[in-house]
Enzyme design. Structure first.
Site, PDB file in Angstrom:
ATOM      1  N   GLU A 158      -2.064  -9.292   3.507  1.00 19.18           N
ATOM      2  CA  GLU A 158      -1.939  -9.901   4.843  1.00 19.18           C
ATOM      3  C   GLU A 158      -3.295 -10.257   5.458  1.00 19.18           C
ATOM      4  OE1 GLU A 158      -1.240  -6.824   4.010  1.00 19.18           O
ATOM      5  OE2 GLU A 158      -1.624  -5.359   5.611  1.00 19.18           O
ATOM      6  N   HIS A 192      -4.056  -5.105   0.564  1.00 25.33           N
ATOM      7  CA  HIS A 192      -3.464  -5.655   1.800  1.00 25.33           C
ATOM      8  C   HIS A 192      -3.545  -7.180   1.786  1.00 25.33           C
ATOM      9  CE1 HIS A 192      -2.926  -1.905   4.093  1.00 25.33           C
ATOM     10  NE2 HIS A 192      -3.878  -1.469   3.284  1.00 25.33           N
ATOM     11  N   CYS A 251       0.824  -1.207   0.000  1.00 25.71           N
ATOM     12  CA  CYS A 251       0.000   0.000   0.000  1.00 25.71           C
ATOM     13  C   CYS A 251       0.868   1.272   0.000  1.00 25.71           C
ATOM     14  CB  CYS A 251      -0.990  -0.070   1.157  1.00 25.71           C
ATOM     15  SG  CYS A 251      -2.472   0.883   0.816  1.00 25.71           S
TER      16      CYS A 251
HETATM   17  N1  LIG Z   1      -3.281   1.712   3.746  1.00 21.59           N
HETATM   18  C1  LIG Z   1      -2.354   2.540   3.310  1.00 21.59           C
HETATM   19  O1  LIG Z   1      -1.153   2.259   3.343  1.00 21.59           O
HETATM   20  C2  LIG Z   1      -2.801   3.845   2.751  1.00 21.59           C
HETATM   21  C3  LIG Z   1      -1.791   4.492   1.875  1.00 21.59           C
HETATM   22  C4  LIG Z   1      -2.053   5.929   1.534  1.00 21.59           C
HETATM   23  N2  LIG Z   1      -2.063   6.720   2.721  1.00 21.59           N
HETATM   24  C5  LIG Z   1      -3.349   6.050   0.763  1.00 21.59           C
HETATM   25  O2  LIG Z   1      -4.366   6.424   1.310  1.00 21.59           O
HETATM   26  O3  LIG Z   1      -3.363   5.773  -0.405  1.00 21.59           O
END
Ligand SMILES: NC(=O)CC[C@H](N)C(=O)O
Length: 335
Positions: free
Chosen positions: A309, A307, A125
């Site tokens: 995970e 994500h 992310c």
């Molecule tokens: N879950 C995250 O890592 C978010 C990444 C970043 N802050 C976004 O909103 O795109």
């Protein structure tokens, strides 16, 4: 019951130890006093996913925490050296999901180190956004390449004194559509389609055409930059287009169909596919999303916008974590 005793046996009989450095930043901001406990708590899902992948790769995972801000030039020489040593001693690196400016530079340092040293690295992310910005700045030589979100935040802190980002510096942007009435973020289960079979992550996922994973982000790779990043060796292998998430955005079903038609088309080369999708995205202001990237000529340098995970389980480890651990195990043997 039998399967649980089998998995416990697997855990007990692991022959190898794989050291993974988790580069993150939630460590010192919380009220708990035991640092190790805070680290385990903040990154519980990532640590569990690493352990699940370890069970299926005959290795025990030793997760160490690297405080991202220690890697930054503003930190003391001693702290920088100690943080760097943790990266050097690791067999693999995870750049974690986060928000906000603090630690971003340090995470970019870690991405640069992983990229240059060819140490296996999985970025998740915000972590993937760091890896892409580092690549844009240092490999594509786009001076000042950044994220519009981080620019906004920094600009607020500097009382609106920051130089505006030029269009060619906006590598990570908010996509063109709104995500929904209640949220500024793109959340939950979404589909990613693979557009090439020449991909480590495609193999990690068992060569499936598409996968569904959970998302939690507001920002994404600017499709206008994608051809430039690909030309320099950063390949986007999994792409997403939402279907009917927001009724006001009539382009979604059309784009999805186009995307789904393009992905399996054997007549089109990988480059034609990405270019067509990115041009379409820019021309029609529809959200074509770069979900999975991997670096050419590197054992395992993977970035994931979602994500992985969250869907890892002891009996079904998350494919990108398995990929990371297998590459790290390999790396541990050649050290
Ligand atoms: N879950 C995250 O890592 C978010 C990444 C970043 N802050 C976004 O909103 O795109």
């Amino acid at each position: 019951m039998q399967e649980w005793s089998d998995i416990v046996k697997l855990a007990v009989n692991c022959k190898n130890v794989v050291k993974i450095a988790l580069v993150g930043k939630y460590f010192k901001n919380q009220l708990m006093t035991n640092e190790n406990q805070i680290f385990r708590d903040s990154y519980a899902s990532v640590i569990n996913a690493l352990n699940d992948a370890g069970l299926h790769s005959n290795c025990k995972i030793e997760a160490v925490f690297v405080w991202a801000e220690d890697l930054e030039a503003a930190s003391s020489i001693k702290k920088q050296a100690a943080a760097m040593k943790l990266l050097e001693e690791a067999h693999g690196i995870v750049i974690t999901a986060c928000f906000n400016v603090p630690g971003f530079e340090g995470m970019m340092q870690a991405c640069k180190y992983g990229r240059e040293s060819k140490k296996p690295l999985l970025s998740i992310c915000y972590g993937m956004q760091c890896a892409i910005i580092e690549f844009a700045q240092n490999v594509c030589k786009i001076k000042g390449a950044w994220s519009t979100k981080l620019w906004d935040e920094q600009n607020d802190k500097c009382n609106n004194q920051l130089q505006p980002l030029k269009p060619e510096q906006k590598v990570i942007i908010k996509m063109f559509e709104r995500f929904g009435e209640k949220s500024e973020m793109r959340l939950g289960r979404r589909t990613t389609t693979f557009i090439t079979e020449n991909s480590k992550v495609f193999n990690d996922y068992g060569r499936r055409d598409s996968i569904q994973e959970r998302h939690r982000h507001g920002y994404e790779v600017n499709p206008e930059f994608v051809p430039r990043l690909i030309a320099a060796g950063l390949r986007f292998v999994g792409i997403g287009v939402d279907e009917g998430i927001n009724d006001e955005t009539e382009n979604f079903p059309e784009t999805s169909q186009k995307m789904l038609g393009i992905a399996p088309n054997k007549e089109m080369s990988y480059l034609e596919k990405v270019n067509t999708l990115c041009q379409y995205s820019t021309a029609t202001k529809t959200a074509v999303r770069m979900e999975i990237m991997e670096l050419e000529n590197h054992p395992y340098f993977v970035g994931i916008q979602f994500h992985p995970e969250f869907q890892s389980r002891p009996f079904s480890p998350s494919p990108p974590f398995l990929g990371l651990i297998r590459a790290s195990l390999q790396y541990s043997k050649i050290l």
